[in-house]
Design an enzyme around this catalytic site. Structure first.
Site, PDB file in Angstrom:
ATOM      1  N   LYS A 119       0.880  -1.292   0.182  1.00 17.18           N
ATOM      2  CA  LYS A 119      -0.085   0.191   0.060  1.00 17.18           C
ATOM      3  C   LYS A 119       0.892   1.210   0.085  1.00 17.18           C
ATOM      4  O   LYS A 119       0.650   2.199  -0.799  1.00 17.18           O
ATOM      5  CB  LYS A 119      -0.807   0.144   1.118  1.00 17.18           C
ATOM      6  CG  LYS A 119      -2.040  -0.581   1.093  1.00 17.18           C
ATOM      7  CD  LYS A 119      -3.226  -0.004   0.751  1.00 17.18           C
ATOM      8  CE  LYS A 119      -4.334  -1.184   0.488  1.00 17.18           C
ATOM      9  NZ  LYS A 119      -5.631  -0.770  -0.256  1.00 17.18           N
ATOM     10  N   LYS A 203      -3.047 -11.530 -12.675  1.00 15.93           N
ATOM     11  CA  LYS A 203      -3.705 -12.547 -12.136  1.00 15.93           C
ATOM     12  C   LYS A 203      -5.203 -12.112 -12.195  1.00 15.93           C
ATOM     13  O   LYS A 203      -5.750 -10.968 -12.276  1.00 15.93           O
ATOM     14  CB  LYS A 203      -3.255 -12.183 -10.582  1.00 15.93           C
ATOM     15  CG  LYS A 203      -3.979 -13.258  -9.751  1.00 15.93           C
ATOM     16  CD  LYS A 203      -3.464 -12.976  -8.101  1.00 15.93           C
ATOM     17  CE  LYS A 203      -4.752 -12.934  -7.528  1.00 15.93           C
ATOM     18  NZ  LYS A 203      -4.742 -12.436  -5.824  1.00 15.93           N
ATOM     19  N   LYS A 206     -11.053  -9.228  -9.722  1.00 12.68           N
ATOM     20  CA  LYS A 206     -12.204  -8.419  -9.900  1.00 12.68           C
ATOM     21  C   LYS A 206     -11.716  -6.892 -10.231  1.00 12.68           C
ATOM     22  O   LYS A 206     -12.289  -6.357 -10.954  1.00 12.68           O
ATOM     23  CB  LYS A 206     -13.059  -8.303  -8.625  1.00 12.68           C
ATOM     24  CG  LYS A 206     -14.429  -7.881  -8.697  1.00 12.68           C
ATOM     25  CD  LYS A 206     -15.445  -9.052  -9.112  1.00 12.68           C
ATOM     26  CE  LYS A 206     -16.449  -8.488  -9.695  1.00 12.68           C
ATOM     27  NZ  LYS A 206     -17.525  -9.585 -10.353  1.00 12.68           N
TER      28      LYS A 206
HETATM   29  P1  ADP Z   1      -9.881 -10.970  -5.804  1.00 12.82           P
HETATM   30  O1  ADP Z   1      -8.355 -10.719  -6.125  1.00 12.82           O
HETATM   31  O2  ADP Z   1     -10.587 -11.298  -7.137  1.00 12.82           O
HETATM   32  O3  ADP Z   1     -10.367  -9.713  -5.191  1.00 12.82           O
HETATM   33  P2  ADP Z   1      -9.609 -12.145  -3.363  1.00 12.82           P
HETATM   34  O4  ADP Z   1      -8.388 -11.659  -3.066  1.00 12.82           O
HETATM   35  O5  ADP Z   1     -10.846 -11.629  -2.343  1.00 12.82           O
HETATM   36  O6  ADP Z   1      -9.839 -12.369  -5.050  1.00 12.82           O
HETATM   37  O7  ADP Z   1      -9.396 -13.785  -3.130  1.00 12.82           O
HETATM   38  C1  ADP Z   1     -10.424 -14.625  -2.620  1.00 12.82           C
HETATM   39  C2  ADP Z   1      -9.421 -15.872  -2.761  1.00 12.82           C
HETATM   40  O8  ADP Z   1      -9.511 -16.500  -4.224  1.00 12.82           O
HETATM   41  C3  ADP Z   1      -8.372 -16.024  -1.934  1.00 12.82           C
HETATM   42  O9  ADP Z   1      -7.977 -17.412  -1.566  1.00 12.82           O
HETATM   43  C4  ADP Z   1      -7.252 -15.825  -3.233  1.00 12.82           C
HETATM   44  O10 ADP Z   1      -6.002 -16.535  -3.008  1.00 12.82           O
HETATM   45  C5  ADP Z   1      -8.010 -16.711  -4.193  1.00 12.82           C
HETATM   46  N1  ADP Z   1      -7.841 -16.108  -5.671  1.00 12.82           N
HETATM   47  C6  ADP Z   1      -8.207 -14.878  -6.054  1.00 12.82           C
HETATM   48  N2  ADP Z   1      -7.705 -14.829  -7.285  1.00 12.82           N
HETATM   49  C7  ADP Z   1      -7.067 -15.823  -7.505  1.00 12.82           C
HETATM   50  C8  ADP Z   1      -6.642 -16.054  -8.859  1.00 12.82           C
HETATM   51  N3  ADP Z   1      -6.430 -15.341  -9.954  1.00 12.82           N
HETATM   52  N4  ADP Z   1      -6.018 -17.442  -8.911  1.00 12.82           N
HETATM   53  C9  ADP Z   1      -5.995 -18.108  -7.846  1.00 12.82           C
HETATM   54  N5  ADP Z   1      -6.613 -17.803  -6.775  1.00 12.82           N
HETATM   55  C10 ADP Z   1      -7.335 -16.538  -6.762  1.00 12.82           C
END
Ligand code: ADP
Ligand code: TRP
Length: 464
Positions: A119, A203, A206
């Protein structure tokens, strides 16, 4: 059987995409089949970034629905029921433990956490980082340590937080010279540690707008699939195409039928199939995979009472475990003392009561305890089932009862059966360990206890 615990934060808009499914929820589904799984909606963690009341409640509802629909969609009812699914804010012990862990956590350890450091690398200054975000790893440590899991399934980005948790747990155990906390291990299957997004570069996330959704309208999902990165060097469908780095094939490896996917790869390399055909197959495969989950989603959305019931159940089960750990923590740090109440209300909770184990036992030896004018020493037999259940402790227990002052003698107990509480912690009395308690009825105005005969009942039978 191992115990797993994991959590997902209802950030973004709370919805899950196929990256979350492959990287997180799919592991939960596999693990839940043969293990004990605690799955948490980490709503308190979302407060670090979401400070809009409407958005927060929307996100929590969405994540709860998405996650439950996936779990129920892929598991049988029996398997699903074994999962302990709960909301972090329903179990007050999480914040309580965080407050205590704050005191054994060095500032430097938290300053080194990536989430906070990242951050500060960006536009954000220290003034804009709230303490919730800064202390995020300590709340996460509390989430984990309360349940003493063996393994914590997380994405790669969360590995450091599990290491910080181990560090905090180790410090606590060392400072207070106990073993209250179990040091958890992260669980990160390599092949799905990071699923790339539809842009093929970053990666799937959202916030980057490169996702394929699971519960959106079909038209939206079709569009997401159609915009997926394939092979920019391929201009005509008759050109030979690349599979490596082609996101449509990367997703098909997870969602397509392997025979069909191999055929398509072959044809793609030879320039015998169009991008659109391959994308259509991906779309169909995704729909096929998620049809059961999408059905459950609609059903749960229309029945909020069902969802509430699941969360109620989860909260009840987690509170039982969390309150037990908190009791151990309180004892370890010296909050438990001569003036402690058994709990804030003075009442037992149903959870606490349900942990009491009462059995029929037969007194096979009874003697006055030497050196005491109150105690009678009983050797009580609880039979072969108890021996099995108590893992090698045998079928008998030594249990003291302090009732000579009421005129009782050993012969009042010998060769008779009574009710005993059998799952009390051992207690040293007059140089010997007593474990358990004989049950008596209060005789009213007189203080004298009266013992309930269980002579007609099977030895070892559980009363409660
Ligand atoms: P986002 O990055 O979409 O906001 P989160 O950080 O809330 O998603 O992640 C929720 C769960 O999903 C975590 O356990 C995270 O490691 C997994 N996750 C999120 N994006 C991916 C991805 N692109 N590939 C694999 N696992 C993911
Ligand atoms: N911080 C995790 C994430 O963003 C979510 C989380 C909160 C968690 N508490 C947890 C994960 C405890 C595992 C265990 O993905």
């Amino acid at each position: 059987m191992k115990r797993f615990l994991s959590g997902i934060t209802p950030s973004g808009d709370g919805s899950l995409h196929i990256g979350n499914y492959l990287g997180a929820v799919r592991q939960f589904i596999e693990l839940a089949r043969a293990n004990e799984c605690f799955l948490m909606v980490a709503d308190l963690h979302a407060l670090t970034t979401i400070q809009d009341k409407k958005q927060l409640s929307h996100n929590i509802e969405t994540l709860v629905l998405n996650e439950l629909a996936l779990l129920r969609g892929f598991l049988t009812e029996e398997e699903f029921k074994k999962i302990i699914f709960f909301r972090q804010s329903d179990v007050a012990e999480h914040t309580e433990l965080q407050s205590i862990l704050n005191n054994v956590t060095p500032l430097g350890l938290i300053k080194r956490a990536h989430a906070y450091k990242d951050k500060l690398q960006g536009e954000v200054s220290e003034e804009d980082v709230n303490m919730g975000l800064f202390c995020y790893p300590i709340l996460m440590a509390a989430d984990i340590l309360l349940y003493k899991p063996d393994l914590v399934p997380v994405g790669k980005d969360q590995k450091q937080h599990v290491e910080i948790t181990r560090d905090i747990a180790g410090r606590f155990n060392k400072i207070y010279k106990n073993n209250v906390f179990k040091l958890p291990e992260p669980y990160i299957p390599e092949e799905v540690a990071a699923v790339l997004g539809t842009d093929g570069k970053r990666k799937m996330s959202k916030s980057l707008g490169n996702v394929i959704s699971i519960f959106e309208d079909e038209e939206i999902i079709r569009k997401q699939v159609m915009s997926t990165y394939t092979d920019p060097t391929r201009v005509h469908a008759t050109d030979s195409g690349h599979i490596e780095g082609n996101m449509v094939f990367a997703y098909l490896d997870f969602f397509g039928e392997s025979g069909k996917v191999d055929e398509l790869k072959e044809a793609y390399r030879k320039g015998q199939v169009t991008d659109v055909e391959v994308k259509n197959y991906l779309y169909d495969s995704l729909m096929k995979t998620f049809v059961p989950a999408r059905k459950v989603y609609e059903e749960l959305k229309a029945n909020p009472q069902k969802v509430k019931k699941i969360l109620e159940n989860g909260a009840e089960k987690t509170r039982a475990v969390a309150s037990q750990t908190m009791q151990e923590v309180r004892e370890a740090i010296g909050l438990t003392n001569a003036y402690s109440l058994s709990n804030a209300s003075g009442y037992l909770t149903i959870d606490e009561f349900s942990r009491v184990e009462m059995r029929v036992g037969k007194v096979i030896e009874a003697t006055n305890k030497e050196g005491s004018d109150k105690l009678i020493r009983l050797v009580v037999d609880f039979g072969p089932d108890f021996a099995k259940a108590s893992s090698g402790e045998g079928s008998t227990r030594i249990i003291f009862t302090g009732v000579r002052e009421f005129g009782y003698q050993p012969s009042d107990f010998l060769n008779k059966q009574f009710f005993f509480v059998t799952n009390l912690a051992p207690r040293r009395m007059m140089g010997e360990e007593s474990q358990g308690m004989i049950l008596a009825v209060d005789s009213g105005s007189e203080k004298k206890p009266i013992f309930i005969s269980a002579d007609e009942m099977p030895i070892g039978a559980r009363v409660w």
